[in-house]
Scaffold this motif. Structure first.
Motif, PDB file in Angstrom:
ATOM      1  N   TYR A  20     -32.209  15.227  74.413  1.00 36.75           N
ATOM      2  CA  TYR A  20     -32.833  16.259  75.242  1.00 36.75           C
ATOM      3  C   TYR A  20     -33.427  17.310  74.327  1.00 36.75           C
ATOM      4  O   TYR A  20     -33.096  17.388  73.143  1.00 36.75           O
ATOM      5  N   LEU A  21     -34.321  18.136  74.879  1.00 34.04           N
ATOM      6  CA  LEU A  21     -34.979  19.148  74.060  1.00 34.04           C
ATOM      7  C   LEU A  21     -35.661  20.180  74.952  1.00 34.04           C
ATOM      8  O   LEU A  21     -36.424  19.821  75.846  1.00 34.04           O
ATOM      9  N   ALA A  22     -35.389  21.449  74.708  1.00 36.78           N
ATOM     10  CA  ALA A  22     -36.076  22.523  75.416  1.00 36.78           C
ATOM     11  C   ALA A  22     -37.485  22.669  74.874  1.00 36.78           C
ATOM     12  O   ALA A  22     -37.711  22.602  73.660  1.00 36.78           O
ATOM     13  N   GLY A  23     -38.439  22.880  75.778  1.00 37.78           N
ATOM     14  CA  GLY A  23     -39.827  23.015  75.378  1.00 37.78           C
ATOM     15  C   GLY A  23     -40.391  24.391  75.697  1.00 37.78           C
ATOM     16  O   GLY A  23     -39.714  25.235  76.302  1.00 37.78           O
ATOM     17  N   PRO A  24     -41.644  24.624  75.351  1.00 38.01           N
ATOM     18  CA  PRO A  24     -42.285  25.918  75.559  1.00 38.01           C
ATOM     19  C   PRO A  24     -42.885  26.046  76.957  1.00 38.01           C
ATOM     20  O   PRO A  24     -42.734  25.157  77.801  1.00 38.01           O
ATOM     21  N   ARG A  25     -43.560  27.137  77.171  1.00 37.36           N
ATOM     22  CA  ARG A  25     -44.244  27.351  78.443  1.00 37.36           C
ATOM     23  C   ARG A  25     -45.484  26.474  78.504  1.00 37.36           C
ATOM     24  O   ARG A  25     -46.282  26.422  77.562  1.00 37.36           O
ATOM     25  N   VAL A  26     -45.663  25.790  79.646  1.00 33.62           N
ATOM     26  CA  VAL A  26     -46.803  24.885  79.814  1.00 33.62           C
ATOM     27  C   VAL A  26     -47.610  25.195  81.074  1.00 33.62           C
ATOM     28  O   VAL A  26     -48.673  24.598  81.278  1.00 33.62           O
ATOM     29  N   LEU A  27     -47.125  26.090  81.942  1.00 30.28           N
ATOM     30  CA  LEU A  27     -47.842  26.464  83.163  1.00 30.28           C
ATOM     31  C   LEU A  27     -48.065  27.967  83.196  1.00 30.28           C
ATOM     32  O   LEU A  27     -47.164  28.747  82.867  1.00 30.28           O
ATOM     33  N   SER A  28     -49.236  28.379  83.634  1.00 27.33           N
ATOM     34  CA  SER A  28     -49.558  29.791  83.776  1.00 27.33           C
ATOM     35  C   SER A  28     -48.979  30.332  85.079  1.00 27.33           C
ATOM     36  O   SER A  28     -48.542  29.570  85.954  1.00 27.33           O
ATOM     37  N   ASP A  29     -49.004  31.639  85.234  1.00 25.17           N
ATOM     38  CA  ASP A  29     -48.541  32.255  86.481  1.00 25.17           C
ATOM     39  C   ASP A  29     -49.350  31.738  87.668  1.00 25.17           C
ATOM     40  O   ASP A  29     -48.800  31.475  88.744  1.00 25.17           O
ATOM     41  N   GLU A  30     -50.646  31.611  87.490  1.00 28.66           N
ATOM     42  CA  GLU A  30     -51.499  31.116  88.578  1.00 28.66           C
ATOM     43  C   GLU A  30     -51.127  29.692  88.967  1.00 28.66           C
ATOM     44  O   GLU A  30     -51.049  29.355  90.159  1.00 28.66           O
ATOM     45  N   GLN A  31     -50.896  28.845  87.970  1.00 30.19           N
ATOM     46  CA  GLN A  31     -50.497  27.465  88.259  1.00 30.19           C
ATOM     47  C   GLN A  31     -49.144  27.422  88.965  1.00 30.19           C
ATOM     48  O   GLN A  31     -48.943  26.635  89.900  1.00 30.19           O
ATOM     49  N   LEU A  32     -48.219  28.249  88.524  1.00 31.74           N
ATOM     50  CA  LEU A  32     -46.910  28.301  89.177  1.00 31.74           C
ATOM     51  C   LEU A  32     -47.047  28.685  90.643  1.00 31.74           C
ATOM     52  O   LEU A  32     -46.411  28.076  91.518  1.00 31.74           O
ATOM     53  N   ALA A 147     -34.655  28.548  86.119  1.00 33.70           N
ATOM     54  CA  ALA A 147     -33.497  27.681  86.378  1.00 33.70           C
ATOM     55  C   ALA A 147     -32.337  28.180  85.521  1.00 33.70           C
ATOM     56  O   ALA A 147     -32.404  28.153  84.289  1.00 33.70           O
ATOM     57  N   THR A 148     -31.291  28.654  86.169  1.00 40.79           N
ATOM     58  CA  THR A 148     -30.132  29.218  85.491  1.00 40.79           C
ATOM     59  C   THR A 148     -28.879  28.459  85.903  1.00 40.79           C
ATOM     60  O   THR A 148     -28.905  27.656  86.837  1.00 40.79           O
ATOM     61  N   VAL A 149     -27.781  28.745  85.237  1.00 40.34           N
ATOM     62  CA  VAL A 149     -26.517  28.122  85.629  1.00 40.34           C
ATOM     63  C   VAL A 149     -26.184  28.472  87.072  1.00 40.34           C
ATOM     64  O   VAL A 149     -25.745  27.620  87.856  1.00 40.34           O
ATOM     65  N   CYS A 197     -28.830  23.531  80.605  1.00 43.05           N
ATOM     66  CA  CYS A 197     -30.217  23.594  80.146  1.00 43.05           C
ATOM     67  C   CYS A 197     -30.981  24.583  81.016  1.00 43.05           C
ATOM     68  O   CYS A 197     -31.668  24.202  81.970  1.00 43.05           O
ATOM     69  N   GLU A 198     -30.832  25.855  80.708  1.00 38.13           N
ATOM     70  CA  GLU A 198     -31.556  26.877  81.449  1.00 38.13           C
ATOM     71  C   GLU A 198     -33.032  26.861  81.025  1.00 38.13           C
ATOM     72  O   GLU A 198     -33.336  26.748  79.842  1.00 38.13           O
ATOM     73  N   VAL A 199     -33.920  26.967  81.995  1.00 40.23           N
ATOM     74  CA  VAL A 199     -35.352  26.869  81.743  1.00 40.23           C
ATOM     75  C   VAL A 199     -36.074  27.972  82.510  1.00 40.23           C
ATOM     76  O   VAL A 199     -35.904  28.095  83.724  1.00 40.23           O
ATOM     77  N   GLU A 200     -36.869  28.756  81.815  1.00 42.59           N
ATOM     78  CA  GLU A 200     -37.635  29.806  82.471  1.00 42.59           C
ATOM     79  C   GLU A 200     -38.810  29.203  83.235  1.00 42.59           C
ATOM     80  O   GLU A 200     -39.344  28.144  82.870  1.00 42.59           O
ATOM     81  N   ALA A 201     -39.215  29.867  84.298  1.00 43.30           N
ATOM     82  CA  ALA A 201     -40.334  29.394  85.109  1.00 43.30           C
ATOM     83  C   ALA A 201     -41.566  29.159  84.239  1.00 43.30           C
ATOM     84  O   ALA A 201     -41.916  29.984  83.391  1.00 43.30           O
ATOM     85  N   GLY A 202     -42.195  28.003  84.434  1.00 44.91           N
ATOM     86  CA  GLY A 202     -43.379  27.649  83.667  1.00 44.91           C
ATOM     87  C   GLY A 202     -43.099  26.925  82.379  1.00 44.91           C
ATOM     88  O   GLY A 202     -44.009  26.367  81.763  1.00 44.91           O
ATOM     89  N   ASP A 221     -29.325  33.780  95.781  1.00 41.78           N
ATOM     90  CA  ASP A 221     -30.218  34.017  96.917  1.00 41.78           C
ATOM     91  C   ASP A 221     -31.664  33.700  96.556  1.00 41.78           C
ATOM     92  O   ASP A 221     -32.595  34.132  97.229  1.00 41.78           O
ATOM     93  N   ARG A 222     -31.856  32.912  95.486  1.00 46.61           N
ATOM     94  CA  ARG A 222     -33.188  32.543  95.027  1.00 46.61           C
ATOM     95  C   ARG A 222     -33.350  31.021  95.078  1.00 46.61           C
ATOM     96  O   ARG A 222     -32.404  30.280  94.799  1.00 46.61           O
ATOM     97  N   PRO A 223     -34.542  30.527  95.398  1.00 45.93           N
ATOM     98  CA  PRO A 223     -34.760  29.073  95.368  1.00 45.93           C
ATOM     99  C   PRO A 223     -34.809  28.570  93.936  1.00 45.93           C
ATOM    100  O   PRO A 223     -35.043  29.338  92.990  1.00 45.93           O
ATOM    101  N   ARG A 224     -34.573  27.273  93.768  1.00 48.05           N
ATOM    102  CA  ARG A 224     -34.737  26.642  92.468  1.00 48.05           C
ATOM    103  C   ARG A 224     -35.578  25.406  92.666  1.00 48.05           C
ATOM    104  O   ARG A 224     -35.114  24.366  93.112  1.00 48.05           O
ATOM    105  N   ARG A 225     -36.870  25.559  92.367  1.00 51.11           N
ATOM    106  CA  ARG A 225     -37.825  24.470  92.538  1.00 51.11           C
ATOM    107  C   ARG A 225     -38.268  23.943  91.173  1.00 51.11           C
ATOM    108  O   ARG A 225     -38.363  24.698  90.201  1.00 51.11           O
ATOM    109  N   SER A 226     -38.538  22.658  91.114  1.00 46.10           N
ATOM    110  CA  SER A 226     -38.950  22.046  89.851  1.00 46.10           C
ATOM    111  C   SER A 226     -40.019  21.001  90.110  1.00 46.10           C
ATOM    112  O   SER A 226     -40.141  20.463  91.215  1.00 46.10           O
ATOM    113  N   TYR A 227     -40.804  20.723  89.082  1.00 41.62           N
ATOM    114  CA  TYR A 227     -41.734  19.592  89.115  1.00 41.62           C
ATOM    115  C   TYR A 227     -41.381  18.699  87.937  1.00 41.62           C
ATOM    116  O   TYR A 227     -41.252  19.170  86.798  1.00 41.62           O
TER     117      TYR A 227
END
Length: 277
Positions: A20-32, A147-149, A197-202, A221-227
Motif C-alpha cells: 500500500y502507499l499514500a499518494g498526493p492530491r489528484v483532484l481539485s476542489d471543483e472536481q471534488l 477519510a479519518t479513523v 490509512c487516513e486520506v485527505e479529500a482529493g 456527523d460527516r459523510p465519507r464518500r470515495s471514488y
C-alpha cells in the motif's frame, strides 16, 4: 488538476514491500464538488443510473444499508468517466504498475453520517477478480471527503500481499468480518497489525490487489464518500469467466488474451520511473 506527478524511488519500494502507499492530491476542489454532487444524485435517484448498479450492499457483512455502493461508474456516467483522463493518477499508476495501465473496474462507496454499523469486512480484492491474471492489479482509492479513523477510513495489513492465502469466493464466511484474519494459513511469523490509512479529500491511496484491507463504521456527523479506480497492468489476461453481472464482462476477450479494448480504457501513457510490481 492535470499536472504529472511521480512517486519517489523510496515510495515505490515501500509499495512493493508493504502493498500500500499514500499518494498526493489528484483532484481539485471543483472536481471534488462535481463528483460529490454526482455521487449523491445517483444514490438518491435524481440522476438516472441502472438500478442494479446503485446502492449495492451486503447486509450480512456491512450491517447498516446506509453504506451505499455504486459500481461500474465510468461505463455509465460521464462525470466519473472524466477521472480516467487525470494525468496525475496515470503517472502515479505507471510508477507502480507495468504499462499500459488500464481500468479494470471502478466504484464509489459512501458511508452515511452515524452509520457505525457500516463495516466492510477484511478482504483482498483479487479473490473477486480471479478471472483475470496474473494477480498484480492495484487500486487507486480517492477520498471525496476527508477519510479519518473516526469516519471509517481504510485499514490495511502491511505485507499481506505476499502471503500465500489459499481461499476462494465461496469459502468466505460472510457472517464474520474478521474471518480472513483467523485463517490457519497466515504465515506464523506474520504481523497481523492493522494500519489506518487516513486520506485527505482529493488525495489518493494505492493498494495491491492481494493486500488485506477493510474499514469500520462511520461514527461522525460527516459523510465519507470515495471514488475507487481498480487498475490492471498491461500484462493482465483473461483466465476465467464472468461471475458477477455488476462487473464489466470479460466474455468478449479470448481466454489467455490481454484484457483490453473500449471497455477497459488505458490511462494516458506518461513517462514513469520504470517501476514494476
Amino acid at each position: 488538476m492535470v499536472k504529472t506527478l511521480h512517486f519517489s524511488t523510496d515510495q515505490i519500494e515501500f509499495f512493493r514491500s508493504n502493498g500500500y502507499l499514500a499518494g498526493p492530491r489528484v483532484l481539485s476542489d471543483e472536481q471534488l464538488d462535481r463528483l460529490r454532487a454526482q455521487c449523491d444524485g445517483i444514490l438518491d435517484g435524481r440522476i438516472d443510473y441502472p438500478d442494479e448498479l446503485r446502492g449495492v450492499a451486503n447486509a450480512k457483512v456491512k450491517g447498516n444499508p446506509q453504506l451505499r455502493k455504486i459500481t461500474n461508474l465510468f461505463r455509465h456516467d460521464p462525470v466519473f468517466a472524466e477521472v480516467i483522463s487525470n494525468s496525475a493518477i496515470s503517472s502515479l499508476a505507471h510508477d507502480l504498475m507495468e504499462g499500459p495501465v488500464r481500468v479494470w473496474e471502478d466504484q464509489s462507496i459512501a458511508k452515511a453520517p452515524g452509520d457505525e454499523f457500516g463495516v466492510v469486512a477484511w478482504h483482498r480484492d483479487y479473490t473477486y477478480w480471479d478471472h483475470v491474471g496474473p494477480s498484480e492489479l492495484a487500486t487507486c482509492w480517492i477520498a471525496l471527503d476527508d477519510a479519518t479513523v473516526a469516519n471509517a477510513c481504510m485499514h490495511v495489513i502491511p505485507g499481506s500481499h505476499k502471503w500465500n492465502l489459499d481461499y476462494a469466493r465461496d469459502d468466505v464466511d460472510n457472517e464474520n468480518a474478521n474471518w480472513v484474519l483467523e485463517r490457519p494459513d497466515i504465515p506464523a511469523d506474520a504481523t497481523v497489525e492493522p494500519v489506518a490509512c487516513e486520506v485527505e479529500a482529493g488525495h489518493c491511496h494505492f493498494h495491491h490487489c492481494r493486500t488485506l484491507h477493510g474499514s469500520q463504521g462511520n461514527t461522525t456527523d460527516r459523510p465519507r464518500r470515495s471514488y475507487i479506480l481498480h487498475l490492471m497492468p498491461g500484462t493482465t489476461r483473461r483466465i476465467g469467466y464472468d461471475w458477477n453481472p455488476r462487473m464489466g464482462s470479460v466474455e468478449g476477450v479470448g481466454i489467455g488474451e490481454v484484457v483490453q479494448g473500449a471497455s477497459y480504457p488505458e490511462l494516458a501513457m506518461v513517462e514513469s520511473r520504470g517501476a514494476r510490481s
